[in-house]
Design an enzyme around this catalytic site. Structure first.
Site, PDB file in Angstrom:
ATOM      1  N   SER A 130       0.675  -1.239  -0.102  1.00  0.00           N
ATOM      2  CA  SER A 130       0.625   0.209   0.302  1.00  0.00           C
ATOM      3  C   SER A 130       1.513   1.082  -0.102  1.00  0.00           C
ATOM      4  O   SER A 130       2.295   1.260   0.696  1.00  0.00           O
ATOM      5  CB  SER A 130      -0.757  -0.047   1.256  1.00  0.00           C
ATOM      6  OG  SER A 130      -1.647   1.416   1.056  1.00  0.00           O
ATOM      7  N   LYS A 185      -4.261  -6.577   2.953  1.00  0.00           N
ATOM      8  CA  LYS A 185      -4.147  -5.952   2.329  1.00  0.00           C
ATOM      9  C   LYS A 185      -6.016  -5.318   1.869  1.00  0.00           C
ATOM     10  O   LYS A 185      -5.537  -4.045   2.196  1.00  0.00           O
ATOM     11  CB  LYS A 185      -3.956  -5.966   1.726  1.00  0.00           C
ATOM     12  CG  LYS A 185      -3.628  -4.755   0.351  1.00  0.00           C
ATOM     13  CD  LYS A 185      -3.051  -3.375   0.967  1.00  0.00           C
ATOM     14  CE  LYS A 185      -2.630  -2.552  -0.699  1.00  0.00           C
ATOM     15  NZ  LYS A 185      -4.171  -2.598  -1.476  1.00  0.00           N
ATOM     16  N   HIS A 188      -7.353  -3.797   4.608  1.00  0.00           N
ATOM     17  CA  HIS A 188      -6.985  -1.921   4.433  1.00  0.00           C
ATOM     18  C   HIS A 188      -8.075  -1.138   3.352  1.00  0.00           C
ATOM     19  O   HIS A 188      -7.907  -0.022   4.198  1.00  0.00           O
ATOM     20  CB  HIS A 188      -5.635  -2.414   4.878  1.00  0.00           C
ATOM     21  CG  HIS A 188      -5.252  -0.616   4.422  1.00  0.00           C
ATOM     22  ND1 HIS A 188      -5.185  -0.426   2.691  1.00  0.00           N
ATOM     23  CD2 HIS A 188      -3.918   0.059   4.794  1.00  0.00           C
ATOM     24  CE1 HIS A 188      -4.659   0.671   2.673  1.00  0.00           C
ATOM     25  NE2 HIS A 188      -3.364   0.805   3.630  1.00  0.00           N
ATOM     26  N   ASN A 189      -8.077  -1.701   2.261  1.00  0.00           N
ATOM     27  CA  ASN A 189      -8.685  -0.495   1.284  1.00  0.00           C
ATOM     28  C   ASN A 189     -10.076  -0.896   1.728  1.00  0.00           C
ATOM     29  O   ASN A 189     -10.871   0.365   1.341  1.00  0.00           O
ATOM     30  CB  ASN A 189      -8.752  -1.957   0.212  1.00  0.00           C
ATOM     31  CG  ASN A 189      -7.161  -1.784  -0.528  1.00  0.00           C
ATOM     32  OD1 ASN A 189      -6.345  -1.087   0.013  1.00  0.00           O
ATOM     33  ND2 ASN A 189      -7.260  -2.048  -2.172  1.00  0.00           N
ATOM     34  N   GLU A 192     -10.052   2.239   3.978  1.00  0.00           N
ATOM     35  CA  GLU A 192      -9.214   3.055   3.598  1.00  0.00           C
ATOM     36  C   GLU A 192     -10.819   3.584   3.028  1.00  0.00           C
ATOM     37  O   GLU A 192     -11.498   4.985   2.617  1.00  0.00           O
ATOM     38  CB  GLU A 192      -8.631   2.709   2.167  1.00  0.00           C
ATOM     39  CG  GLU A 192      -7.957   4.235   0.751  1.00  0.00           C
ATOM     40  CD  GLU A 192      -7.424   3.140   0.047  1.00  0.00           C
ATOM     41  OE1 GLU A 192      -7.472   3.595  -1.435  1.00  0.00           O
ATOM     42  OE2 GLU A 192      -6.554   2.728   0.752  1.00  0.00           O
TER      43      GLU A 192
END
Length: 479
Positions: A130, A185, A188-189, A192
């Site tokens: 990232s 990940k 995480h997105n 986000e």
């Protein structure tokens, strides 16, 4: 070709090229390869003075250039292109070598690939990266999965090229086996997506309810970025809002179509949360908000629907309202991270990954898109109590969200009265209220399910499952 490269990168689009340069800048000899050899030659010609590169125009030359154990980083599109690269290179590798997938792969694909390559003695390392193209070049947050043995050989290199937190710690660590890295990940997105939606809602409320201009809102965001909302996304939001379009002289944000796009990782986060039975309503609302924005025909057909139009507040009231929006934004942000970490914990339990949530928050402190000052506090919360069931169970976060809730509720009242959509703020507050409720209407839902489908229910006064014989004397039977 002699084996002189410590690592190799195949797939030299922007992310792959910059990652290769990052390795070279940090003293590693890097073999570079691309399906179109001209891209590899162009990289060496343009950036060869940044470090040691080995140009490999064929797959055989690429593998031959790598020292054992070979570390082969794949930076191509997720899905079939990744499978094609693996199919091309795996036969050329030997037991102990590793293939590192740095793309945005679905974690289920990563689990499959890891299992298949493990049977050949090859380590497959699904790695979330990232930070975008700038992070890839100057230091990303890196989330590698795979075997512990592969991290022993690869980890020191990732630690060297990764972003560094304020305390100097590398923003990478071994996340867990097989698909753990790509799962983290993915979440995480998802966080986000939620973070960006909440910031966008704050902007719209400040503009339509408070009556501020984009430039004035930019100043407000800059002020917020000096406090507890200090983060990369708040920082760049101020820059975007302050930007003036050169062609029209209008605020940049006013010349951009209000139709947001997405690449899929946010949807995956929601889909997997449904599979795991984890409520991520804030992330889901962010995904749906992007989807709704793109349905132009539906929106055009609905613009005439009845409802209030926002009337800007007086100057003194606007300033007070801006303070309330800051409280609502911060409280909703805590909820988004709470939901994301809940999903990571559930995935870890489901797949036996044993993910350290404090460690995850630590490696998100630098390099990644959601990097934020309050991640230090999240890390401290999990370090103090590894079995923390929720961030809202941490005394510090619980106190802050309690202090924010009156303003949070006031903002949503204003949004509703003024007809300004705030689905992210509303979903976050609904989640908070549902968690703290003594009783939920799920009791009625269970009664309905038992009535039409004999799905049974549990009682509050004794153990076991029960079914009511609806329609007759309505007697109760054990199920």
């Amino acid at each position: 070709m002699s084996a002189s490269a410590q690592i190799g990168v195949t797939g030299l689009a922007v992310m792959g090229r910059n990652l290769a340069r990052n390795f070279a800048r940090n003293g590693y000899t890097v073999a570079v390869h691309n399906r179109t050899a001209a891209k590899a030659r162009a990289l060496v010609d343009e950036f060869g003075d940044e470090g040691e590169f080995v140009l490999a125009e064929t797959a055989e030359d690429f593998v031959a250039a790598l020292e054992r154990p070979r570390r082969l980083v794949v930076m191509v599109k997720a899905g079939e292109p990744t499978d094609a690269v693996i199919k091309e290179f795996a036969p050329l590798l030997e037991p102990g070598d590793m293939i590192v997938d740095g793309g945005n792969a679905h974690f289920a694909d990563t689990r499959r690939r890891e299992r298949e390559l493990r049977e050949q003695g090859i380590h497959f390392v699904g790695t979330g990266v990232s930070g975008g193209e700038e992070g890839a070049l100057n230091g990303p947050s890196i989330m590698p999965g795979g075997s512990k043995e592969s991290y022993d050989a690869l980890g020191p290199m990732l630690e060297k090229i990764s972003a560094k937190a304020a305390d100097g710690s590398p923003c990478t660590a071994h996340i867990g086996p097989d698909g753990a890295g790509h799962f983290v990940k993915m979440v995480h997105n998802g966080i986000e997506y939620a973070d960006m939606q909440l910031i966008a809602e704050a902007y719209q409320l400040l503009r339509e309810v408070a009556g501020y201009s984009p430039a004035e809102i930019a100043d407000i965001f800059r002020t917020w970025n000096t406090g507890r909302l200090d983060s990369y996304l708040i920082e760049i939001t101020a820059e975007v809002l302050a930007h003036v379009d050169a062609a029209t002289g209008e605020p940049f944000v006013d010349v951009v179509q209000d139709q947001a796009e997405q690449k899929g990782t946010g949807r995956w986060t929601v889909q997997i949360a449904l599979d795991l039975g984890v409520p991520v309503s804030g992330i889901a609302e962010a995904v749906f908000a992007r989807s709704l924005s793109g349905h132009k025909d539906l929106r055009d057909a609905s613009r005439g629907l009845a409802g209030p139009k926002a009337e800007p507040l007086a100057k003194e009231e606007a300033a007070a309202f801006a303070d309330q929006v800051e409280q609502a934004l911060y409280a909703s942000k805590i909820v988004s991270y709470t939901q994301g970490f809940h999903e990571i914990a559930a995935g870890s339990d489901e797949y036996g990954w044993d993910i350290d949530l404090g460690q995850v928050s630590a490696i998100w402190r630098g390099g990644c898109i959601i990097r934020a000052a309050f991640l230090d506090r999240i890390r401290a919360a999990y370090d103090a109590r590894a079995d923390l069931p929720s961030l809202l169970a941490d005394d510090g976060f619980a106190r802050e969200i309690g202090e924010a809730q009156d303003d949070w509720r006031a903002v949503l009242v204003a949004a509703t009265r003024q007809g300004v959509p705030a689905p992210g703020f509303a979903a976050a507050l609904a989640y908070y209220d549902a968690l703290r409720a003594d009783r939920l209407p799920a009791a009625l839902t269970q009664g309905q399910r038992d009535y039409f489908g004999a799905h049974t229910y549990r009682r509050t006064d004794r153990e076991g499952s029960f079914h009511t014989l609806w329609g007759g004397d309505r007697s109760e039977v054990s199920a």
